[in-house]
Design an enzyme around this catalytic site. Structure first.
Site, PDB file in Angstrom:
ATOM      1  N   TYR A 157       0.840  -1.199   0.000  1.00  0.00           N
ATOM      2  CA  TYR A 157       0.000   0.000   0.000  1.00  0.00           C
ATOM      3  C   TYR A 157       0.875   1.250   0.000  1.00  0.00           C
ATOM      4  O   TYR A 157       0.677   2.164  -0.807  1.00  0.00           O
ATOM      5  CB  TYR A 157      -0.915   0.011   1.226  1.00  0.00           C
ATOM      6  CG  TYR A 157      -1.654   1.319   1.394  1.00  0.00           C
ATOM      7  CD1 TYR A 157      -2.794   1.597   0.649  1.00  0.00           C
ATOM      8  CD2 TYR A 157      -1.202   2.295   2.293  1.00  0.00           C
ATOM      9  CE1 TYR A 157      -3.465   2.805   0.781  1.00  0.00           C
ATOM     10  CE2 TYR A 157      -1.866   3.505   2.432  1.00  0.00           C
ATOM     11  CZ  TYR A 157      -2.997   3.753   1.679  1.00  0.00           C
ATOM     12  OH  TYR A 157      -3.645   4.963   1.808  1.00  0.00           O
ATOM     13  N   SER A 160       2.573   1.720  -3.366  1.00  0.00           N
ATOM     14  CA  SER A 160       1.669   2.183  -4.427  1.00  0.00           C
ATOM     15  C   SER A 160       1.357   3.665  -4.274  1.00  0.00           C
ATOM     16  O   SER A 160       1.290   4.407  -5.261  1.00  0.00           O
ATOM     17  CB  SER A 160       0.373   1.355  -4.428  1.00  0.00           C
ATOM     18  OG  SER A 160      -0.395   1.584  -3.258  1.00  0.00           O
ATOM     19  N   LYS A 161       1.196   4.120  -3.036  1.00  0.00           N
ATOM     20  CA  LYS A 161       0.902   5.537  -2.812  1.00  0.00           C
ATOM     21  C   LYS A 161       2.148   6.406  -3.003  1.00  0.00           C
ATOM     22  O   LYS A 161       2.035   7.584  -3.382  1.00  0.00           O
ATOM     23  CB  LYS A 161       0.317   5.732  -1.410  1.00  0.00           C
ATOM     24  CG  LYS A 161      -1.119   5.226  -1.265  1.00  0.00           C
ATOM     25  CD  LYS A 161      -2.076   5.992  -2.164  1.00  0.00           C
ATOM     26  CE  LYS A 161      -3.531   5.697  -1.862  1.00  0.00           C
ATOM     27  NZ  LYS A 161      -4.457   6.489  -2.696  1.00  0.00           N
ATOM     28  N   THR A 191     -14.391   8.265   8.160  1.00  0.00           N
ATOM     29  CA  THR A 191     -15.501   7.698   7.392  1.00  0.00           C
ATOM     30  C   THR A 191     -16.198   6.640   8.237  1.00  0.00           C
ATOM     31  O   THR A 191     -15.606   6.083   9.168  1.00  0.00           O
ATOM     32  CB  THR A 191     -14.995   7.039   6.098  1.00  0.00           C
ATOM     33  OG1 THR A 191     -14.200   5.888   6.429  1.00  0.00           O
ATOM     34  CG2 THR A 191     -14.153   8.016   5.287  1.00  0.00           C
TER      35      THR A 191
END
Length: 238
Positions: A157, A160-161, A191
Site C-alpha cells: 500500500y 503504491s501511494k 468515514t
C-alpha cells in the site's frame, strides 16, 4: 474560521473513485462552487454503501473500470464529448489492504493495490491529459501520509501511494507551464467504514472528507497557481 470562496463556473471536473467517501465529498464540493462534475467509479452510486448523490444538480455519473485502459479511454472521451472540455482531474480511486509482512503477502494483494491505487491514477491522467492541456487545467491525486516511509504490515500500500507522489512530480515536470499536478496526503480519514474498522481509535484526530475536499478545491483553483509537483499534508494534527 473564515471561509474561502471558489468559483468553478463553466469548468468540467472529472473525479475518479466518486462513489467512495472522499470521492463523493470532492464531487459535492466542486458542484457547490458551480463546476460540472463528471463522477466516475466502477461502483454504481445506487449501491447502498455509496454516499454519492449522483442525482444532484451539477453531477453526472459515468460508470467505468479505471484499472482497464479501454474503459478509461471510452469514459474520458464520453465526458469530453458530452461537455466539450475537461479542466480538472481528481484521482481519488484507491483502497487499503494490509496486515501482513512482505514474505506473507500474496501477490493478489500486491497487484490489487497497485492496480487500484496507482494504475487508475496513471490511466486517468494519461487519457485526460490531452484535454487538460488544452484548457491549462490541473490534476490532483490522492497519495498518503504513509507513503513517506516504510512501515510494518502494509508495504505494498505504501509503495503504491509513493508511486502516486512520484508520478505526480513527473506529470508536473513534463507539463510545466501548462498543467499543474499536485497530490494530497491524508492519513486515516473520518468515514463510517474506518470508524467501524477501528472503533477504539481517537476519531477526533481524524480528518473529515469535506475538509480534504476543500484543499483539493484550492489546489485546483487559480489561487494555487504557483504550486505544482507538491505533496500536501492533509492529516490535520494527528
Amino acid at each position: 474560521m473564515s471561509e474561502v470562496d471558489f468559483d468553478f463556473d463553466g469548468r468540467v471536473v472529472v473525479v475518479t473513485g466518486a462513489s467512495g467517501a472522499l470521492g463523493s465529498a470532492i464531487c459535492e464540493a466542486f458542484a457547490d462552487v458551480g463546476a460540472t462534475v463528471a463522477a466516475t467509479d466502477v461502483v454504481d452510486p445506487d449501491d447502498e454503501d455509496a454516499p454519492l448523490d449522483a442525482g444532484r444538480e451539477g453531477i453526472q455519473f459515468y460508470q467505468g473500470d479505471f484499472t482497464d485502459e479501454d474503459s478509461v479511454r471510452d469514459t474520458v472521451e464520453a465526458i469530453a464529448d458530452d461537455h466539450g472540455r475537461i479542466d480538472h482531474l481528481c484521482n481519488v480511486a484507491g483502497s487499503w489492504r494490509g496486515g501482513d509482512p512482505v514474505e506473507e503477502t500474496d501477490v493478489e494483494t500486491f497487484e490489487f493495490l497497485f492496480d487500484v491505487n496507482l494504475k487508475t491514477m496513471f490511466l486517468a491522467s494519461k487519457h485526460a491529459l490531452p484535454h487538460v492541456q488544452e484548457t491549462g487545467g490541473t490534476i490532483v491525486s490522492v497519495s498518503a501520509r504513509s507513503s513517506l516511509e516504510g512501515g510494518e504490515g502494509d508495504g505494498p500500500y505504501r509503495a503504491s501511494k509513493a508511486g502516486v507522489r512520484l508520478l505526480t512530480e513527473t506529470i508536473a515536470e513534463e507539463n510545466r507551464g501548462v498543467v499543474r499536478a499536485n497530490a494530497v496526503m491524508p492519513s486515516v480519514i473520518d468515514t463510517p467504514a474506518n470508524r467501524e474498522m477501528m472503533p477504539d481509535a481517537d476519531h477526533e484526530k481524524w480528518v473529515d472528507p469535506a475538509d480534504i475536499a476543500r484543499v483539493v478545491l484550492f489546489l485546483s483553483s487559480d489561487g494555487a497557481t504557483p504550486t505544482s509537483g507538491a505533496a500536501v499534508p492533509v492529516y490535520g494534527e494527528a
